[in-house]
Design a protein around this motif. Structure first.
Motif, PDB file in Angstrom:
ATOM      1  N   UNK A   1      -1.511  -3.579  -5.433  1.00 48.14           N
ATOM      2  CA  UNK A   1      -0.941  -2.305  -5.000  1.00 48.14           C
ATOM      3  C   UNK A   1      -2.084  -1.336  -4.734  1.00 48.14           C
ATOM      4  N   UNK A   2      -2.233  -0.953  -3.492  1.00 51.21           N
ATOM      5  CA  UNK A   2      -3.327  -0.074  -3.098  1.00 51.21           C
ATOM      6  C   UNK A   2      -2.858   1.379  -3.070  1.00 51.21           C
ATOM      7  N   UNK A   3      -3.802   2.269  -3.323  1.00 52.43           N
ATOM      8  CA  UNK A   3      -3.555   3.722  -3.296  1.00 52.43           C
ATOM      9  C   UNK A   3      -2.454   4.148  -4.261  1.00 52.43           C
ATOM     10  N   UNK A   4      -2.575   3.690  -5.499  1.00 55.47           N
ATOM     11  CA  UNK A   4      -1.592   4.050  -6.532  1.00 55.47           C
ATOM     12  C   UNK A   4      -1.463   5.550  -6.746  1.00 55.47           C
ATOM     13  N   UNK A   5      -2.481   6.312  -6.369  1.00 55.63           N
ATOM     14  CA  UNK A   5      -2.395   7.759  -6.558  1.00 55.63           C
ATOM     15  C   UNK A   5      -1.252   8.361  -5.742  1.00 55.63           C
TER      16      UNK A   5
ATOM     17  N   UNK B   1       6.458  -4.607 -18.881  1.00 53.15           N
ATOM     18  CA  UNK B   1       7.113  -4.607 -20.194  1.00 53.15           C
ATOM     19  C   UNK B   1       8.071  -5.788 -20.385  1.00 53.15           C
ATOM     20  N   UNK B   2       8.428  -6.461 -19.312  1.00 60.48           N
ATOM     21  CA  UNK B   2       9.386  -7.564 -19.394  1.00 60.48           C
ATOM     22  C   UNK B   2       8.690  -8.799 -19.965  1.00 60.48           C
ATOM     23  N   UNK B   3       9.018  -9.138 -21.204  1.00 59.64           N
ATOM     24  CA  UNK B   3       8.340 -10.250 -21.862  1.00 59.64           C
ATOM     25  C   UNK B   3       8.802 -11.623 -21.372  1.00 59.64           C
ATOM     26  N   UNK B   4       9.744 -11.655 -20.431  1.00 59.46           N
ATOM     27  CA  UNK B   4      10.175 -12.924 -19.849  1.00 59.46           C
ATOM     28  C   UNK B   4       9.477 -13.214 -18.516  1.00 59.46           C
ATOM     29  N   UNK B   5       8.659 -12.264 -18.060  1.00 60.08           N
ATOM     30  CA  UNK B   5       7.893 -12.488 -16.829  1.00 60.08           C
ATOM     31  C   UNK B   5       6.531 -13.026 -17.245  1.00 60.08           C
ATOM     32  N   UNK B   6       6.238 -14.223 -16.772  1.00 61.49           N
ATOM     33  CA  UNK B   6       4.965 -14.858 -17.078  1.00 61.49           C
ATOM     34  C   UNK B   6       4.221 -15.116 -15.772  1.00 61.49           C
ATOM     35  N   UNK B   7       2.926 -15.226 -15.853  1.00 60.32           N
ATOM     36  CA  UNK B   7       2.095 -15.571 -14.693  1.00 60.32           C
ATOM     37  C   UNK B   7       2.122 -14.505 -13.606  1.00 60.32           C
ATOM     38  N   UNK B   8       2.289 -13.249 -14.005  1.00 61.00           N
ATOM     39  CA  UNK B   8       2.273 -12.122 -13.068  1.00 61.00           C
ATOM     40  C   UNK B   8       1.037 -11.284 -13.344  1.00 61.00           C
ATOM     41  N   UNK B   9       0.304 -10.990 -12.296  1.00 60.95           N
ATOM     42  CA  UNK B   9      -0.848 -10.102 -12.387  1.00 60.95           C
ATOM     43  C   UNK B   9      -0.640  -8.969 -11.402  1.00 60.95           C
ATOM     44  N   UNK B  10      -0.518  -7.760 -11.924  1.00 58.93           N
ATOM     45  CA  UNK B  10      -0.454  -6.573 -11.073  1.00 58.93           C
ATOM     46  C   UNK B  10      -1.853  -5.992 -11.008  1.00 58.93           C
ATOM     47  N   UNK B  11      -2.359  -5.841  -9.804  1.00 56.25           N
ATOM     48  CA  UNK B  11      -3.650  -5.207  -9.584  1.00 56.25           C
ATOM     49  C   UNK B  11      -3.397  -3.922  -8.826  1.00 56.25           C
ATOM     50  N   UNK B  12      -4.058  -2.875  -9.241  1.00 50.33           N
ATOM     51  CA  UNK B  12      -3.886  -1.608  -8.540  1.00 50.33           C
ATOM     52  C   UNK B  12      -5.220  -0.953  -8.271  1.00 50.33           C
ATOM     53  N   UNK B  13      -5.256  -0.209  -7.197  1.00 49.93           N
ATOM     54  CA  UNK B  13      -6.438   0.576  -6.857  1.00 49.93           C
ATOM     55  C   UNK B  13      -5.972   2.006  -6.626  1.00 49.93           C
ATOM     56  N   UNK B  14      -6.762   2.932  -7.160  1.00 50.38           N
ATOM     57  CA  UNK B  14      -6.403   4.347  -7.016  1.00 50.38           C
ATOM     58  C   UNK B  14      -7.659   5.180  -6.890  1.00 50.38           C
ATOM     59  N   UNK B  15      -7.520   6.324  -6.284  1.00 49.55           N
ATOM     60  CA  UNK B  15      -8.600   7.290  -6.185  1.00 49.55           C
ATOM     61  C   UNK B  15      -8.928   7.787  -7.591  1.00 49.55           C
TER      62      UNK B  15
ATOM     63  N   UNK C   1       0.843  -1.190   0.000  1.00 50.23           N
ATOM     64  CA  UNK C   1       0.000   0.000   0.000  1.00 50.23           C
ATOM     65  C   UNK C   1       0.878   1.240   0.000  1.00 50.23           C
ATOM     66  N   UNK C   2       0.632   2.101  -0.953  1.00 48.25           N
ATOM     67  CA  UNK C   2       1.292   3.407  -0.953  1.00 48.25           C
ATOM     68  C   UNK C   2       0.511   4.307  -0.012  1.00 48.25           C
ATOM     69  N   UNK C   3       1.192   5.237   0.617  1.00 51.34           N
ATOM     70  CA  UNK C   3       0.440   6.213   1.387  1.00 51.34           C
ATOM     71  C   UNK C   3       1.030   7.594   1.164  1.00 51.34           C
ATOM     72  N   UNK C   4       0.234   8.569   1.493  1.00 53.57           N
ATOM     73  CA  UNK C   4       0.596   9.957   1.211  1.00 53.57           C
ATOM     74  C   UNK C   4       1.889  10.346   1.917  1.00 53.57           C
ATOM     75  N   UNK C   5       2.089   9.852   3.130  1.00 58.53           N
ATOM     76  CA  UNK C   5       3.280  10.208   3.900  1.00 58.53           C
ATOM     77  C   UNK C   5       4.530   9.594   3.282  1.00 58.53           C
ATOM     78  N   UNK C   6       4.431   8.326   2.806  1.00 58.56           N
ATOM     79  CA  UNK C   6       5.586   7.642   2.226  1.00 58.56           C
ATOM     80  C   UNK C   6       5.670   7.824   0.716  1.00 58.56           C
TER      81      UNK C   6
END
Length: 187
Positions: free
Chosen positions: A120-124, A139-153, A19-24
């Motif tokens: 990844x939460x709070x991408x904003x 962009x790395x075409x050698x990485x397979x089976x990876x799902x990045x999920x993000x939530x943002x305001x 989780x990203x946060x405004x302070x960090x």
């Protein structure tokens, strides 16, 4: 989310979050470090044989620069052992090296077909270096089976919007699902 987690577990994969946060916000890669730390803790719960196997694989994948990642993820040393000191680099080159190491870690962890889901939460609140890392992973075409999920305001515009557009231009499929406010009805 529970259905997704169940599918990941049935395939013996990993689901981790940060989780990203405004302070960090200025702390580079803070949510990625949280997620990777969680993943390392999961690896550490494996059998001694599994841990030894992962240690060899990750050491080989990270090469001579593994200490740069250990500096961010101290528990990684419990898996790959002590590392030689990382070469000091100018900030831009150090960020490029770190992206490469995170990509190498993701490539190795997903190479045997185990899915890796990173939420990844709070991408904003993500800084430019974190967004560039997400772009590098996608962009790395050698990485397979990876799902990045993000939530943002949804009110966010600017840096995140530009990063998402850049990610859409890459080889990975990028979907943006705007969600409407929940109607809680009469109370």
């Amino acid at each position: 989310a529970r259905d997704l987690l169940g599918q990941v577990e049935r395939r013996r994969g990993w689901f981790v979050a940060g989780k990203f946060d405004q302070v960090q916000g200025d702390t580079p890669h803070s949510a990625f470090v949280q997620a990777a730390s969680e993943l390392i803790r999961l690896l550490l719960t494996g059998s001694e044989q599994s841990l030894e196997r992962w240690g060899q694989r990750l050491q080989e994948a990270l090469g001579a620069q593994g200490q740069a990642l250990v500096d961010l993820l101290p528990d990684l040393e419990l898996i790959i052992g002590p590392q030689p000191a990382a070469t000091e680099l100018p900030p831009e080159e150090a960020a490029f090296r770190l992206s490469g190491l995170f990509c190498a870690l993701a490539r190795e962890l997903t190479s045997s077909g185990q899915p890796l889901v990173v939420f990844l939460d709070d991408l904003q609140w993500a800084g430019g270096s974190s967004l560039k890392l997400a772009e590098a992973l996608l962009a790395d075409d050698q990485i397979h089976h990876l799902l990045l999920l993000g939530a943002a305001d949804a009110d966010d515009s600017g840096q995140l919007t530009l990063a998402l557009e850049a990610m859409r231009q890459g080889p990975a499929e990028v979907n943006i699902l705007p969600l409407e406010p929940l109607d809680v009805g009469p109370i």
